[in-house]
Design an enzyme around this catalytic site. Structure first.
Site, PDB file in Angstrom:
ATOM      1  N   ASP A  11      -8.569  -9.590  -1.942  1.00 59.48           N
ATOM      2  CA  ASP A  11      -9.339  -9.625  -3.127  1.00 59.48           C
ATOM      3  C   ASP A  11     -10.614 -10.811  -2.507  1.00 59.48           C
ATOM      4  O   ASP A  11     -10.536 -11.069  -1.563  1.00 59.48           O
ATOM      5  CB  ASP A  11      -8.474 -10.396  -4.111  1.00 59.48           C
TER       6      ASP A  11
ATOM      7  N   GLU B  86     -13.653   7.135 -11.775  1.00 60.59           N
ATOM      8  CA  GLU B  86     -13.278   6.891 -10.434  1.00 60.59           C
ATOM      9  C   GLU B  86     -12.257   7.925 -10.045  1.00 60.59           C
ATOM     10  O   GLU B  86     -11.267   8.233 -10.834  1.00 60.59           O
ATOM     11  CB  GLU B  86     -12.711   5.512 -10.432  1.00 60.59           C
TER      12      GLU B  86
ATOM     13  N   ARG C 219      -9.584   5.855 -13.755  1.00 64.91           N
ATOM     14  CA  ARG C 219     -10.060   5.149 -14.600  1.00 64.91           C
ATOM     15  C   ARG C 219     -11.518   5.366 -15.011  1.00 64.91           C
ATOM     16  O   ARG C 219     -12.370   5.813 -14.138  1.00 64.91           O
ATOM     17  CB  ARG C 219     -10.073   3.400 -14.470  1.00 64.91           C
TER      18      ARG C 219
ATOM     19  N   TYR D 207      -5.513  -5.266   2.545  1.00 65.02           N
ATOM     20  CA  TYR D 207      -6.231  -5.428   1.196  1.00 65.02           C
ATOM     21  C   TYR D 207      -6.455  -6.760   0.727  1.00 65.02           C
ATOM     22  O   TYR D 207      -5.606  -7.671   0.759  1.00 65.02           O
ATOM     23  CB  TYR D 207      -5.286  -4.892   0.197  1.00 65.02           C
TER      24      TYR D 207
ATOM     25  N   ARG E  11       5.098 -10.079 -19.074  1.00 65.97           N
ATOM     26  CA  ARG E  11       4.881 -11.112 -19.770  1.00 65.97           C
ATOM     27  C   ARG E  11       5.671 -10.853 -21.170  1.00 65.97           C
ATOM     28  O   ARG E  11       5.301  -9.930 -21.821  1.00 65.97           O
ATOM     29  CB  ARG E  11       3.517 -11.555 -19.965  1.00 65.97           C
TER      30      ARG E  11
ATOM     31  N   ARG F 106      -7.914   5.107   2.063  1.00 70.26           N
ATOM     32  CA  ARG F 106      -8.137   6.007   0.805  1.00 70.26           C
ATOM     33  C   ARG F 106      -9.605   5.629   0.579  1.00 70.26           C
ATOM     34  O   ARG F 106     -10.101   4.615   0.836  1.00 70.26           O
ATOM     35  CB  ARG F 106      -7.243   5.622  -0.225  1.00 70.26           C
TER      36      ARG F 106
ATOM     37  N   ARG G 248       6.824  -6.448  -7.114  1.00 69.85           N
ATOM     38  CA  ARG G 248       7.041  -6.968  -8.310  1.00 69.85           C
ATOM     39  C   ARG G 248       6.190  -6.551  -9.249  1.00 69.85           C
ATOM     40  O   ARG G 248       5.201  -6.167  -8.977  1.00 69.85           O
ATOM     41  CB  ARG G 248       7.118  -8.561  -8.282  1.00 69.85           C
TER      42      ARG G 248
END
Length: 374
Positions: free
Chosen positions: A362, A312, A287, A360, A183, A256, A179
């Site tokens: 957070d 990066e 970035r 992964y 917004r 990675r 997804r």
């Protein structure tokens, strides 16, 4: 030799929170890390009075009050709000995709106009697939275009994603983008979470306080001293790569990695934002991070005469480089399950974190996971 309840391999967030909670229960912990510093990828370096996120930007965000209250009980967090900007061929676009982005992309000024434009482009993408005789997206490119349309995909997703993964979007599985947050309001706050911020004084303060009371050994390679270290404790908490723990017996998992190019500049303000993504394929880095903006606001930015930036570069993991992200495709996930089967049979080893669980996470997920263990 002192005996411990836990040998914790890795002084990152999982290991540090675990040591803190174990200490609360009166347990003794020895924490070892092959790096010369605590904190794992959260480690910050002090350069010109700026806390530089040595291993990439880390922004804490959560909607879980228990998790937020816990980290704030260790160190107070500031009110940093993540509002990245995308640079595509010199033009700037706000992220995540919101009314500011749609105005910058198409000149639309109302949610109805933006929605109509997106729906029109989504329909075109679906029609292209139908013409090919398919009804489900076959790759990331088709998936993204059926979610957001061609313009935003081409300018803000394609090049960035290909640099991140080192593969064309047509070769990446569709499930990577399940997804895309869209917004229809003018809101550049990247995270939907209720709480977000950076520890006041940097992440080193958080880690040092979490590990207060635990014994630590830095520059200590667990695998070089495995037998001796394991003999020191009743249980092992392992946060390294799970395939290495089992001697790569089924083969190596893929990761990675990220390379950082740091520069100190004689200007108080280089890009006006902590995070700027470079989304065109031709720019080699993904970035640029300007570290002072995580903790300095308003006049404090100009009062600090220099600034530190990091470019990066994303690449394939090779021996000797740091593994950052698991490559969760079918092949690697199947291989990980073989290792997980071994891990599930262990009675005195706890595997935790991104590398040990090949997943992964957070930061708030890590904290929540450890709090739930206790």
């Amino acid at each position: 030799m002192q005996h411990y309840d836990y040998l914790i391999v890795g002084a990152g967030l999982f290991g540090s929170v675990f040591a803190y909670k174990a200490k609360e229960q009166g347990k003794k912990c020895l924490v070892v890390d092959r790096r010369p510093h605590l904190g794992g990828n959260l480690y910050c370096e002090d350069v010109e009075g700026i806390h530089v996120h040595k291993y990439g930007a880390h922004i804490f965000h959560t909607s879980d009050k228990k998790v937020w209250d816990f980290v704030n009980s260790i160190v107070e967090f500031n009110r940093y709000t993540n509002s990245p900007v995308a640079n595509y061929k010199g033009k700037l676009y706000n992220l995540p995709f919101n009314m500011n982005t749609f105005y910058q992309m198409w000149g639309v000024t109302t949610p109805a106009e933006a929605k109509a434009k997106i729906e029109e482009q989504k329909a075109e993408a679906i029609a292209r697939m139908k013409a090919d005789g398919v009804s489900e997206p076959r790759n990331l490119e088709e998936q993204a275009q059926t979610l957001i349309g061609k313009d935003i995909y081409e300018k803000l997703i394609k090049g960035y994603t290909e640099k991140q993964w080192g593969r064309k979007c047509t070769e990446l599985p569709a499930f990577i983008i399940k997804r895309l947050p869209v917004r229809l309001v003018f809101d550049n706050n990247y995270f939907n979470n209720k709480y977000q911020g950076i520890p006041i004084g940097g992440y080193n303060v958080l880690i040092e306080r979490l590990l207060d009371g635990a014994d630590t050994r830095l520059g200590c390679d667990f695998f070089a001293h495995r037998e001796e270290l394991e003999a020191l404790a009743d249980k092992v908490v392992f946060t390294g790569t799970i395939d290495e723990y089992y001697g790569y017996r089924f083969g190596k998992l893929e990761y990675r990695t990220v390379r950082f190019e740091m520069e100190t500049l004689d200007t108080p303000n280089y890009q006006g934002n902590a995070v700027v993504n470079y989304t065109e394929r031709e720019v080699p880095y993904t970035r640029v991070i300007e570290h002072k903006h995580f903790e300095m606001f308003g006049t404090d930015v100009d009062n600090c005469p220099k600034t530190v930036i990091s470019r990066e570069y994303s690449s394939e993991w090779t021996e000797g480089s740091e593994p950052y992200y698991p490559v969760n495709n079918e092949k690697n996930n199947a291989l990980y399950l073989k290792y997980k089967e071994l891990a599930d049979k262990e009675t005195n080893v706890i595997f935790g974190g991104r590398l040990a669980e090949y997943k992964y996470y957070d930061m708030h997920h890590i904290v929540e996971k450890v709090l739930n263990l206790f």
